[in-house]
Design a protein around this motif. Sequence first.
Motif, PDB file in Angstrom:
ATOM      1  N   TRP A  23       0.023  17.310   1.371  1.00  0.00           N
ATOM      2  CA  TRP A  23       1.331  16.795   0.956  1.00  0.00           C
ATOM      3  C   TRP A  23       1.207  16.075  -0.377  1.00  0.00           C
ATOM      4  CZ3 TRP A  23       6.264  17.484   1.826  1.00  0.00           C
ATOM      5  CH2 TRP A  23       7.170  16.553   1.315  1.00  0.00           C
ATOM      6  N   CYS A  24       2.070  16.461  -1.316  1.00  0.00           N
ATOM      7  CA  CYS A  24       2.104  15.844  -2.647  1.00  0.00           C
ATOM      8  C   CYS A  24       3.476  15.211  -2.828  1.00  0.00           C
ATOM      9  CB  CYS A  24       1.836  16.883  -3.729  1.00  0.00           C
ATOM     10  SG  CYS A  24       1.844  16.207  -5.417  1.00  0.00           S
ATOM     11  N   GLY A  25       3.524  13.883  -2.759  1.00  0.00           N
ATOM     12  CA  GLY A  25       4.799  13.187  -2.875  1.00  0.00           C
ATOM     13  C   GLY A  25       5.484  13.427  -4.197  1.00  0.00           C
ATOM     14  N   GLN A  26       4.714  13.592  -5.259  1.00  0.00           N
ATOM     15  CA  GLN A  26       5.293  13.821  -6.583  1.00  0.00           C
ATOM     16  C   GLN A  26       6.130  15.092  -6.603  1.00  0.00           C
ATOM     17  OE1 GLN A  26       2.579  13.368  -9.939  1.00  0.00           O
ATOM     18  NE2 GLN A  26       3.590  15.015 -11.055  1.00  0.00           N
ATOM     19  N   LEU A  27       5.680  16.116  -5.871  1.00  0.00           N
ATOM     20  CA  LEU A  27       6.391  17.388  -5.831  1.00  0.00           C
ATOM     21  C   LEU A  27       7.293  17.516  -4.608  1.00  0.00           C
ATOM     22  CD1 LEU A  27       3.480  19.786  -6.887  1.00  0.00           C
ATOM     23  CD2 LEU A  27       5.234  18.758  -8.344  1.00  0.00           C
ATOM     24  N   GLY A  28       7.087  16.639  -3.614  1.00  0.00           N
ATOM     25  CA  GLY A  28       7.896  16.690  -2.400  1.00  0.00           C
ATOM     26  C   GLY A  28       7.598  17.885  -1.522  1.00  0.00           C
ATOM     27  N   LYS A  29       6.353  18.380  -1.549  1.00  0.00           N
ATOM     28  CA  LYS A  29       5.978  19.527  -0.724  1.00  0.00           C
ATOM     29  C   LYS A  29       4.459  19.601  -0.635  1.00  0.00           C
ATOM     30  CE  LYS A  29       5.983  22.770  -4.648  1.00  0.00           C
ATOM     31  NZ  LYS A  29       6.512  24.049  -5.170  1.00  0.00           N
ATOM     32  N   VAL A  30       3.977  20.470   0.224  1.00  0.00           N
ATOM     33  CA  VAL A  30       2.540  20.715   0.320  1.00  0.00           C
ATOM     34  C   VAL A  30       2.118  21.541  -0.886  1.00  0.00           C
ATOM     35  CG1 VAL A  30       0.725  21.852   1.643  1.00  0.00           C
ATOM     36  CG2 VAL A  30       2.523  20.563   2.839  1.00  0.00           C
ATOM     37  N   GLU A  31       1.108  21.058  -1.576  1.00  0.00           N
ATOM     38  CA  GLU A  31       0.658  21.737  -2.799  1.00  0.00           C
ATOM     39  C   GLU A  31      -0.801  21.377  -3.048  1.00  0.00           C
ATOM     40  OE1 GLU A  31       0.458  24.267  -4.816  1.00  0.00           O
ATOM     41  OE2 GLU A  31       2.651  24.124  -5.043  1.00  0.00           O
ATOM     42  N   ASN A  32      -1.445  22.120  -3.913  1.00  0.00           N
ATOM     43  CA  ASN A  32      -2.818  21.820  -4.304  1.00  0.00           C
ATOM     44  C   ASN A  32      -2.824  20.534  -5.124  1.00  0.00           C
ATOM     45  OD1 ASN A  32      -5.396  23.183  -3.887  1.00  0.00           O
ATOM     46  ND2 ASN A  32      -5.595  23.117  -6.104  1.00  0.00           N
ATOM     47  N   VAL A  82       0.846  -1.197   0.000  1.00  0.00           N
ATOM     48  CA  VAL A  82       0.000   0.000   0.000  1.00  0.00           C
ATOM     49  C   VAL A  82       0.880   1.244   0.000  1.00  0.00           C
ATOM     50  CG1 VAL A  82      -1.677   1.327   1.345  1.00  0.00           C
ATOM     51  CG2 VAL A  82      -1.890  -1.169   1.187  1.00  0.00           C
ATOM     52  N   ASP A  83       0.480   2.216  -0.793  1.00  0.00           N
ATOM     53  CA  ASP A  83       1.173   3.510  -0.804  1.00  0.00           C
ATOM     54  C   ASP A  83       0.212   4.545  -1.348  1.00  0.00           C
ATOM     55  OD1 ASP A  83       3.148   5.354  -0.425  1.00  0.00           O
ATOM     56  OD2 ASP A  83       4.555   4.540  -1.882  1.00  0.00           O
ATOM     57  N   GLU A  84       0.548   5.804  -1.159  1.00  0.00           N
ATOM     58  CA  GLU A  84      -0.286   6.880  -1.688  1.00  0.00           C
ATOM     59  C   GLU A  84       0.478   7.643  -2.760  1.00  0.00           C
ATOM     60  OE1 GLU A  84       0.050  10.602   1.198  1.00  0.00           O
ATOM     61  OE2 GLU A  84      -0.377   8.747   2.297  1.00  0.00           O
ATOM     62  N   SER A  85      -0.275   8.385  -3.553  1.00  0.00           N
ATOM     63  CA  SER A  85       0.348   9.192  -4.594  1.00  0.00           C
ATOM     64  C   SER A  85      -0.510  10.424  -4.824  1.00  0.00           C
ATOM     65  CB  SER A  85       0.480   8.397  -5.899  1.00  0.00           C
ATOM     66  OG  SER A  85       1.137   9.168  -6.894  1.00  0.00           O
ATOM     67  N   GLY A  86       0.137  11.574  -4.912  1.00  0.00           N
ATOM     68  CA  GLY A  86      -0.571  12.821  -5.144  1.00  0.00           C
ATOM     69  C   GLY A  86      -0.392  13.304  -6.567  1.00  0.00           C
ATOM     70  N   CYS A  87      -1.447  13.880  -7.119  1.00  0.00           N
ATOM     71  CA  CYS A  87      -1.404  14.452  -8.465  1.00  0.00           C
ATOM     72  C   CYS A  87      -1.731  15.936  -8.370  1.00  0.00           C
ATOM     73  CB  CYS A  87      -2.406  13.758  -9.385  1.00  0.00           C
ATOM     74  SG  CYS A  87      -2.027  12.021  -9.697  1.00  0.00           S
ATOM     75  N   PRO A  88      -0.803  16.818  -8.736  1.00  0.00           N
ATOM     76  CA  PRO A  88      -1.061  18.260  -8.653  1.00  0.00           C
ATOM     77  C   PRO A  88      -2.265  18.659  -9.497  1.00  0.00           C
ATOM     78  CG  PRO A  88       1.267  17.805  -9.073  1.00  0.00           C
ATOM     79  CD  PRO A  88       0.544  16.511  -9.248  1.00  0.00           C
ATOM     80  N   LYS A  89      -3.124  19.500  -8.954  1.00  0.00           N
ATOM     81  CA  LYS A  89      -4.313  19.978  -9.659  1.00  0.00           C
ATOM     82  C   LYS A  89      -4.538  21.444  -9.329  1.00  0.00           C
ATOM     83  CE  LYS A  89      -5.338  16.199 -11.720  1.00  0.00           C
ATOM     84  NZ  LYS A  89      -5.275  16.110 -13.189  1.00  0.00           N
ATOM     85  N   LYS A  90      -5.027  22.180 -10.305  1.00  0.00           N
ATOM     86  CA  LYS A  90      -5.373  23.576 -10.091  1.00  0.00           C
ATOM     87  C   LYS A  90      -6.841  23.683  -9.684  1.00  0.00           C
ATOM     88  CE  LYS A  90      -1.995  25.319 -13.450  1.00  0.00           C
ATOM     89  NZ  LYS A  90      -1.788  26.109 -14.692  1.00  0.00           N
ATOM     90  N   GLY A  91      -7.197  24.816  -9.103  1.00  0.00           N
ATOM     91  CA  GLY A  91      -8.589  25.059  -8.778  1.00  0.00           C
ATOM     92  C   GLY A  91      -9.035  24.362  -7.505  1.00  0.00           C
TER      93      GLY A  91
END
Length: 468
Positions: A135-144, A116-125
Motif C-alpha cells: 500500500w502506497c498512501g501517496q498514490l492511494g493504491k497498492v503499488e511498487n 506516528v504515521d507512515e509514508s510510501g514512495c513509489p519506486k521502480k525495480g
Amino acid sequence: MIGTALEVVKTPTADSDVGLLAGMGQRFLNFCDRFGSHFRSRTRTVETPVKHYLRGLLQAETKNMERMEEVVPEADHQALQHMLSESAWEERAVLDQVAQDANRHLGGHPDSSLIVDESGCPKKGTHSAGVARQWCGQLGKVENCQVGVFAALGRGTEATLIDERLFLPERWTADPERCQAAGIPAEQRDFKRKHDLALEMITHARQQGIGFAWAGFDGFYGSDPAFLRALDDQGEIFVGDVHKDQRIYLDDPRPIVPPAVTLRGRPPTRRQAQTPARRVDKWAQEQPAEAWQRVYLRDGTKGRLEVDILHRRVWLWDGEELQARQWHLIVRREVDTPTEIKSSLSNASANTPAPRLAFMQGQRYWIERALQHGKQDVGLGDYQVRSWRGWHHHMALVMMAMLFTLEERLLHQQTRPLLSGTDIRALLNHFLPRRDTTLAEVLRQMELRHRKRQAATDSACRRQQLNE
C-alpha cells in the motif's frame, strides 16, 4: 514561549524584520556547522558534500543530485552520491540531535505530542531496500514502493519529523542474499511489523528525554490491541484512531472462565465476557442528537474549526487478558460533512475533559502536514539511492532541512506568521550563491544535459539493434 527562537523578536520594526530575513543565509551555514561533528572522523570528513546536499534540498527545484550540482556552486553529483550511499557517518546520531533540537522548540509542554504515521514512495525495480508491491498512501493504491514509518514532534500548529524506520516486508527478511545486496545490516533483518517500528520510535524518544505529553496515530496503528496494550503498559498516554468496526464494551465485561456444565470432556479454559460487545459505529448511530457536543478546535484557513463529538468511558478486552481496560472513546463528526466520522481511543486520565480529548485527537493532522512539507519542499521522496544506508542518510538530512525551516518559521513568527517552506527556499536562493546565474553557465548545463540525453538515446538504439 515555544523556544529560544521566539525570544529573539520582541517589538519588531520594518527595518529589523528585513535585517532578520537577510541573515537567513548565514543562519543556514551556522546551522550546518552545528551538526558538523557528525560528519567528521579522525581521518575523513564529508562536511562539504553534506552542506552541498542540504543546500540542494532547499535550493534546487528538482532534488536529484545532478540538478543539485547545477544549482549549488562547487557541488559534484558523484561526491554527493558517495556521501549518501558509501560514507560511514552515523545517521542515528544526526537524528538524535534533530530530535533534541526540535525538543527545545516544541517539547516539554502539555500540548506537545509525538505523532506516528507512515509514508510510501513509489519506486521502480526490485533492488531498492524494502521495495515491494504494498500500500502506497501517496498514490492511494497498492503499488511498487518503499514505506517508511515516521515520528513527528508537534506543538500547536508546528510539527517536524524527528525519527524514521524503513519497513522491510517479510519477503525481504526471508531472503538473506537480497538483504545482503541492499546493504541491510544483519541485526536489522528480523521481520518487524510497522506497529513494532512505531513502538520503537516512541520508546526511543522517551529514552532520549523528548518531552511529549501523548502519542498519536491513525487507525492502522490504533486498531492493533497489542500495540495499544504495550503503550499502556509503558505508561505512555496515547490518542489513537480506530476503525468503525472496533469492538467496545459499555460495561465491564468481567472476563471469567465459565464453570463446566458437564463432567464429560475437558473443562473450559478460555475466558468469556459477561457483557456484550458493540461496534463503535453502531453505538454512535444510536446516540440522540443531544448527546453530541460541539467543540472548538482551532482557527483554520476557513475560519473556526469546530466538530461535534461523542465521549464515553468504555472497556476494551482482547479476549486474552485477565481484566478489561477502561479507556476513553471519542467519536468525532465534521460539522459541514456529518457523514465523515472518526473514532479514537485514549488511555488519558479518567477525568480528562472531552474537549481536551478532541483537541488531542485533532493534533494528528500536523504529521500529515509535516510529511507534505517534507515531500514538497525538501525532497523527502526524491532520493536516488537503493541501499539501506543511502535511504537512512537521505532521511536524516531531510529532517535536518526540515528542522532548519522550523527554526526559521519560529524566528519570524511575530513578523511573518505565514512564512512557509516555499518562502524560505525562495529567500535562501536569494541569500546563498547559486551556480546557474549567468547565461554562459545556463547554456553549459543545457548542453551537458543534451549530450547525456543523446548518449542515452544512442545506447538504447544500439541495444535495440543488437536484439533484432
